[in-house]
Design a protein around this motif. Structure first.
Motif, short mmCIF file in Angstrom:
data_model
loop_
_atom_site.label_atom_id
_atom_site.label_comp_id
_atom_site.label_asym_id
_atom_site.label_seq_id
_atom_site.Cartn_x
_atom_site.Cartn_y
_atom_site.Cartn_z
N GLU A 104 -0.30 -1.66 -85.64
CA GLU A 104 1.12 -1.26 -85.57
C GLU A 104 1.23 0.15 -85.01
N ASN A 105 2.23 0.35 -84.17
CA ASN A 105 2.49 1.69 -83.67
C ASN A 105 3.93 2.07 -83.99
N ALA A 106 4.29 3.30 -83.66
CA ALA A 106 5.60 3.81 -84.07
C ALA A 106 6.74 2.99 -83.48
N ALA A 119 19.05 -6.77 -92.05
CA ALA A 119 19.03 -7.87 -93.02
C ALA A 119 19.45 -7.40 -94.41
N GLY A 120 19.83 -6.14 -94.53
CA GLY A 120 20.28 -5.64 -95.83
C GLY A 120 19.16 -5.08 -96.69
N LEU A 121 17.98 -4.87 -96.08
CA LEU A 121 16.88 -4.24 -96.82
C LEU A 121 16.90 -2.74 -96.55
N ILE A 122 16.40 -1.96 -97.50
CA ILE A 122 16.24 -0.53 -97.27
C ILE A 122 14.81 -0.28 -96.83
N PRO A 123 14.63 0.23 -95.61
CA PRO A 123 13.26 0.49 -95.16
C PRO A 123 12.67 1.75 -95.78
N ILE A 124 11.40 1.69 -96.13
CA ILE A 124 10.65 2.88 -96.55
C ILE A 124 9.63 3.12 -95.44
N VAL A 125 9.96 4.03 -94.55
CA VAL A 125 9.13 4.25 -93.36
C VAL A 125 7.98 5.19 -93.74
N CYS A 126 6.74 4.72 -93.48
CA CYS A 126 5.56 5.50 -93.89
C CYS A 126 4.99 6.27 -92.69
N VAL A 127 4.71 7.53 -92.91
CA VAL A 127 4.09 8.36 -91.87
C VAL A 127 3.01 9.22 -92.52
N LEU A 143 3.33 14.68 -87.14
CA LEU A 143 4.39 14.12 -87.98
C LEU A 143 5.71 14.12 -87.22
N GLN A 144 5.96 15.20 -86.49
CA GLN A 144 7.20 15.28 -85.73
C GLN A 144 7.29 14.15 -84.69
N SER A 145 6.21 13.96 -83.91
CA SER A 145 6.32 12.95 -82.87
C SER A 145 6.35 11.56 -83.49
N ASP A 146 5.60 11.34 -84.58
CA ASP A 146 5.59 10.00 -85.16
C ASP A 146 6.93 9.66 -85.82
N ILE A 147 7.51 10.62 -86.50
CA ILE A 147 8.77 10.31 -87.19
C ILE A 147 9.88 10.07 -86.16
N GLU A 179 1.25 22.26 -102.13
CA GLU A 179 1.73 23.11 -101.03
C GLU A 179 1.69 22.33 -99.71
N ASP A 180 0.58 21.62 -99.47
CA ASP A 180 0.47 20.86 -98.22
C ASP A 180 1.49 19.72 -98.17
N ALA A 181 1.65 19.01 -99.31
CA ALA A 181 2.60 17.90 -99.33
C ALA A 181 4.02 18.42 -99.15
N GLU A 182 4.33 19.51 -99.82
CA GLU A 182 5.67 20.08 -99.72
C GLU A 182 5.94 20.56 -98.28
N GLU A 183 4.94 21.19 -97.69
CA GLU A 183 5.13 21.69 -96.32
C GLU A 183 5.39 20.52 -95.36
N ALA A 184 4.59 19.45 -95.51
CA ALA A 184 4.73 18.30 -94.61
C ALA A 184 6.09 17.62 -94.82
N ILE A 185 6.49 17.47 -96.07
CA ILE A 185 7.73 16.76 -96.36
C ILE A 185 8.95 17.59 -95.94
N ALA A 186 8.87 18.89 -96.18
CA ALA A 186 9.97 19.75 -95.72
C ALA A 186 10.09 19.68 -94.20
N HIS A 187 8.94 19.61 -93.53
CA HIS A 187 8.94 19.52 -92.07
C HIS A 187 9.58 18.19 -91.62
N ILE A 188 9.20 17.10 -92.30
CA ILE A 188 9.78 15.79 -91.97
C ILE A 188 11.30 15.86 -92.13
N ARG A 189 11.75 16.49 -93.20
CA ARG A 189 13.20 16.59 -93.44
C ARG A 189 13.89 17.38 -92.31
N THR A 190 13.22 18.45 -91.87
CA THR A 190 13.80 19.25 -90.79
C THR A 190 13.86 18.44 -89.49
#
Ligand code: PGA
Length: 255
Positions: A104-106, A119-127, A143-147, A179-190
């Motif tokens: 699978e690719n992006a 179809a009325g499902l909520i996707p949980i997109v994994c990156v 993460l930026q290019s994949d998301i 710290e790493d998880a927070e940094e990555a997730i904050a970046h994804i949110r941005t």
């Protein structure tokens, strides 16, 4: 405000009998005051049975994968409509094991997420980045290019979820530092904010990768981590309930 979310990814584990035993053990252990959203993503064969078992419990079901067409001559595939019809309300899209072992690719992830929403499902997109990307300092760029590619063409929706799962932390016992998880997730949110505006602030973004009862509280203490996608530790009712209940005691759910 964002809700806490705890999703179990059972991968290719459990028979009908084992799933029944899990539910019998799990439901009585849950803190009844918790408002966290609990989702079990079992193998597709168990959706119908678990729908019956979980009736009235508030625990929701998710599929681990779907194909993006609604129907057709696609031997071996299952559509978003079909898993929805079997009781799923959520769907993992682009889990790293799908990307690693099943090609699978992006752009496929984007098609799956769109089909899920249709179809009325909520996707949980994994990156998530792999070890080489992390060690060479490419994590945030990857993460930026994949998301961006995984959300391409999707209608912005505050209901969609993202799971940040560094590949090197999945099933390895090696958990990302907070710290790493927070940094990555904050970046994804941005990054999502750049295309979806303020909806990005409403998305639940989960951490996944070797989450256990003894590390969940420190992960949830990070402001951008809204919950967890749990593999190995979700197979036992005791450990998954301990993770869900730790969420309740560490941070009152908002929303
Ligand atoms: P793990 O798996 O908790 O066993 O590391 C997480 C996942 O693959 O979603």
């Amino acid at each position: 405000m964002r809700k806490q979310v705890f999703a179990a990814n059972w991968k290719m584990y459990k028979t009908v009998t084992e799933a029944q035993a899990f539910v019998e053990g799990f439901l009585p252990l849950l803190n009844s005051e918790s408002e966290a959203r609990i989702i079990i993503c079992p193998p597709t064969t168990l959706l119908g049975e678990l729908r019956q078992q979980l009736l009235g419990s508030g625990v929701a079901l998710g599929a681990q994968n779907i194909y993006w067409e609604n129907a057709g001559a696609f031997t071996g595939e299952i559509s978003a409509l079909q898993v929805h019809d079997s009781g799923a309300s959520f769907c993992l899209c682009g889990h790293s094991e799908r990307r690693q072992y099943f090609g699978e690719n992006a752009s496929m992830v984007a098609l799956k997420a769109a089909a899920a929403m249709g179809a009325g499902l909520i996707p949980i997109v994994c990156v998530g980045e792999n070890l080489a990307q992390r060690e060479s300092g490419q994590t945030l760029a990857y993460l930026q290019s994949d998301i961006l590619a995984s959300l391409k063409g999707l209608t912005p929706s505050p209901r969609m979820m993202i799971a940040y799962e560094p590949v090197w932390a999945i099933g390895t016992g090696r958990v990302a530092t907070c710290e790493d998880a927070e940094e990555a997730i904050a970046h994804i949110r941005t990054v999502v904010g750049g295309i979806w505006g303020e909806i990005a602030g409403q998305l639940s973004i989960l951490y996944g990768g070797s989450v256990k009862p003894d590390n969940i509280a420190s992960l949830l203490a990070c402001p951008n981590i809204d919950g967890a996608l749990v593999g190995g530790a979700s197979l036992s009712p005791q450990s998954f309930a301990a993770i869900v209940n730790a969420g309740f005691t560490s941070k009152m759910p908002e929303g």
